[in-house]
Design an enzyme around this catalytic site. Structure first.
Site, PDB file in Angstrom:
ATOM      1  N   ALA A  92       9.554   5.652   6.220  1.00 58.75           N
ATOM      2  CA  ALA A  92      10.194   4.636   7.070  1.00 58.75           C
ATOM      3  C   ALA A  92      10.032   3.283   6.399  1.00 58.75           C
ATOM      4  O   ALA A  92       8.935   2.944   5.930  1.00 58.75           O
ATOM      5  CB  ALA A  92       9.546   4.619   8.448  1.00 58.75           C
TER       6      ALA A  92
ATOM      7  N   ASP B 250     -10.828 -10.031  10.177  1.00 54.31           N
ATOM      8  CA  ASP B 250     -10.581  -8.859   9.327  1.00 54.31           C
ATOM      9  C   ASP B 250     -11.921  -8.188   8.966  1.00 54.31           C
ATOM     10  O   ASP B 250     -12.057  -6.966   9.059  1.00 54.31           O
ATOM     11  CB  ASP B 250      -9.840  -9.330   8.061  1.00 54.31           C
TER      12      ASP B 250
ATOM     13  N   LYS C  50     -13.567  -4.296   9.989  1.00 49.86           N
ATOM     14  CA  LYS C  50     -14.157  -3.340   9.044  1.00 49.86           C
ATOM     15  C   LYS C  50     -15.624  -3.070   9.386  1.00 49.86           C
ATOM     16  O   LYS C  50     -16.102  -1.941   9.309  1.00 49.86           O
ATOM     17  CB  LYS C  50     -14.026  -3.879   7.615  1.00 49.86           C
TER      18      LYS C  50
ATOM     19  N   VAL D 182     -11.391   0.348   5.255  1.00 49.38           N
ATOM     20  CA  VAL D 182     -12.604  -0.450   4.984  1.00 49.38           C
ATOM     21  C   VAL D 182     -12.808  -0.584   3.483  1.00 49.38           C
ATOM     22  O   VAL D 182     -12.941   0.422   2.768  1.00 49.38           O
ATOM     23  CB  VAL D 182     -13.857   0.202   5.616  1.00 49.38           C
TER      24      VAL D 182
ATOM     25  N   VAL E 138       0.834  -1.215   0.000  1.00 53.86           N
ATOM     26  CA  VAL E 138       0.000   0.000   0.000  1.00 53.86           C
ATOM     27  C   VAL E 138       0.867   1.262   0.000  1.00 53.86           C
ATOM     28  O   VAL E 138       0.578   2.227  -0.717  1.00 53.86           O
ATOM     29  CB  VAL E 138      -0.987  -0.013   1.195  1.00 53.86           C
TER      30      VAL E 138
ATOM     31  N   ARG F 116      11.388  -1.092   6.432  1.00 51.00           N
ATOM     32  CA  ARG F 116      11.899  -2.120   7.337  1.00 51.00           C
ATOM     33  C   ARG F 116      13.410  -2.277   7.169  1.00 51.00           C
ATOM     34  O   ARG F 116      14.140  -2.444   8.120  1.00 51.00           O
ATOM     35  CB  ARG F 116      11.186  -3.436   7.047  1.00 51.00           C
TER      36      ARG F 116
HETATM   37  N1  HSE Z   1      -6.927  -9.529   3.586  1.00 54.85           N
HETATM   38  C1  HSE Z   1      -7.802  -8.479   3.212  1.00 54.85           C
HETATM   39  C2  HSE Z   1      -8.794  -9.038   2.207  1.00 54.85           C
HETATM   40  C3  HSE Z   1      -7.017  -7.320   2.622  1.00 54.85           C
HETATM   41  O1  HSE Z   1      -8.607 -10.160   1.727  1.00 54.85           O
HETATM   42  O2  HSE Z   1      -9.782  -8.375   1.920  1.00 54.85           O
HETATM   43  C4  HSE Z   1      -7.770  -6.024   2.574  1.00 54.85           C
HETATM   44  O3  HSE Z   1      -8.162  -5.576   3.834  1.00 54.85           O
END
Ligand code: HSE
Length: 436
Positions: free
Chosen positions: A43, A201, A205, A132, A14, A45
């Site tokens: 920044a 996940d 959201k 989201v 991203v 890694r």
């Molecule tokens: N792992 C998440 C997905 C990435 O598959 O939608 C986006 O939030």
């Protein structure tokens, strides 16, 4: 006028996309924002790792705090993920008087209440459109475009990995584990794929969308989550025969008793537009009292798609730099001192209809026992389907669609059905929504 200076934490998928999109469209972006925007620090890694973007003109560091403490930086873009270091960096950025853009759904769902209050105190904004449904501007749509409405409910396919798995199972008859491995190889899945398949996940959201829809504090700990790992080829097939598709939905609904906040596999009629959202795509269906149903569809993950939302947030902040903090769009759509304490309903109090798949012995009276139990719990049957015995082993799959019933009654019925000597294994239950 001087360019607005932006520092980016993380130049991965991203972050790299953010640099690429901002640079590619800089002329139009400047025309839209009314100011030049420049990414001056980032920044990473490791300084030796290659990035998907050019880092020319960007001062790189492995110490993210350096970016957050740089007095020249006005906007910090947090794209490192996780909830510990990200939390500390965002908090420090706010204390340093910087605006923040983040794509971090877990950070907002878990720590948003604290971070928004801090941002408010310091007169800065935290923008999180990319958290989201990736590139879909669902937060802007709900917070601004639908501001006239009382939002009644919303339902979303908000995890691309899970949707890809269910689509491949249905279209190609592939197995769950096999498709998950492909989703990981394609880079869709979270670092821990359990977050995708177990609905965590999606619950992050959904928690954010529920707060924006109903003006309630973020309450991730009260979200109900059920994953897709128990969905079998058999269920996908029977759902199809009955005119339904199984989708992993995040649903939030305002009822007289409270707010439903739930992520689970769901049977939805195949003719609904959202039932036809396939592969890694995301979609959110929002029901407003004035506008009726509205559907938002697009890429929920990916480099440029997520960067689209990140850069839009940067532009929004640049436009608002000179505005009075009190007059900015509130983080959760409602003024912070008006957030409601509407309870989140436990799953046992949620009312919905159900698909049940029961493997029984092929013996007289079994169906009568099952329908008696359902009747005693006040559960009305909508449709019933008995298939041929499987593999000549005398086991018969019975599929039942029910009318709406409160979940605790269904829990009790399933417990009694599973206790019948003629029932071979656990009853498979998938909740159903008409989304009409
Ligand atoms: N792992 C998440 C997905 C990435 O598959 O939608 C986006 O939030």
């Amino acid at each position: 006028m001087q360019a607005v200076k932006v520092g980016v934490l993380g130049l991965g998928t991203v972050g790299g996309g953010t640099v690429n999109v901002l640079r590619r469209n800089i002329i139009d972006i400047t025309r839209r924002a009314g100011r030049d925007i420049e990414i001056t620090r980032a920044a990473v890694r490791s300084l030796d790792r290659s990035t998907i973007c050019s880092t020319e003109g960007i001062v790189l560091t492995t110490d993210a705090m350096e970016v957050v403490n740089d007095p020249e930086i006005q906007i910090v873009v947090e794209l490192i993920g996780g909830t510990e270091l990200a939390h500390d960096l965002v908090l420090k950025a706010i204390e340093n008087g910087k605006h923040v853009v983040t794509a971090n759904k877990a950070l907002i769902a878990l720590h948003g209440n604290e971070l928004f209050a801090k941002a408010q105190e310091n007169g800065v904004t935290i923008a999180f459109e990319a958290a989201v449904a990736g590139g879909i501007p669902i937060i802007k749509a709900m917070r601004e475009g639908l501001a006239a409405n009382s939002i009644e409910w919303l339902a979303g396919i908000i995890n691309g990995t899970g949707n890809f798995i269910l689509t491949e199972m249905r279209d190609k008859g592939r197995d769950f584990v096999d498709v998950l491995a492909e989703a990981q190889a394609l880079g869709y899945a979270e670092a821990d794929p359990e977050f995708d398949v177990e609905g965590i996940d999606a619950a992050h959201k959904l928690t954010i969308m529920a707060s924006i829809a109903f003006g309630i504090p973020l309450q991730f700990d009260k979200a109900f989550t059920e994953g897709i790992s128990k969905i079998s080829q058999e269920d996908v097939k029977y759902a199809g025969e009955l005119g339904y598709r199984i989708k992993h939905l995040g649903i939030t609904k305002k009822t007289e008793q409270g707010v439903e906040l739930r992520v689970h596999p769901t049977l939805i009629p195949h003719r609904r537009l959202i039932a036809n959202v396939d592969g890694v795509m995301n979609a959110v269906l929002v029901q407003g009292d004035a506008v009726g149903p509205t559907l938002y569809y697009g890429a929920g993950a990916g480099s440029d798609a997520t960067a689209s939302a990140v850069v839009a947030d940067i532009i929004d902040i640049v436009r608002a730099l000179t505005t009075d903090p009190e007059n900015r769009v509130p983080h959760l759509a409602f003024q912070p001192d008006t957030l409601a304490d509407t309870p989140i309903l436990p799953m046992s109090e949620v009312v919905t209809s159900y698909y049940l798949r029961i493997h029984t012995q092929d013996k007289p009276g079994v169906l009568a026992d099952i329908t008696r139990i359902l009747g005693e719990q006040g559960i009305s049957i909508e449709a019933i389907l008995q298939k041929q015995p499987e593999h000549h082993n005398g086991v018969v799959p019975v599929i039942i669609l029910t009318q709406e019933i409160v979940e605790k009654n269904m829990d009790a019925a399933i417990k009694q059905i599973e206790a019948l000597s003629s029932v071979n294994e656990s009853v498979m239950r998938v909740r159903m929504e008409s989304l009409g």
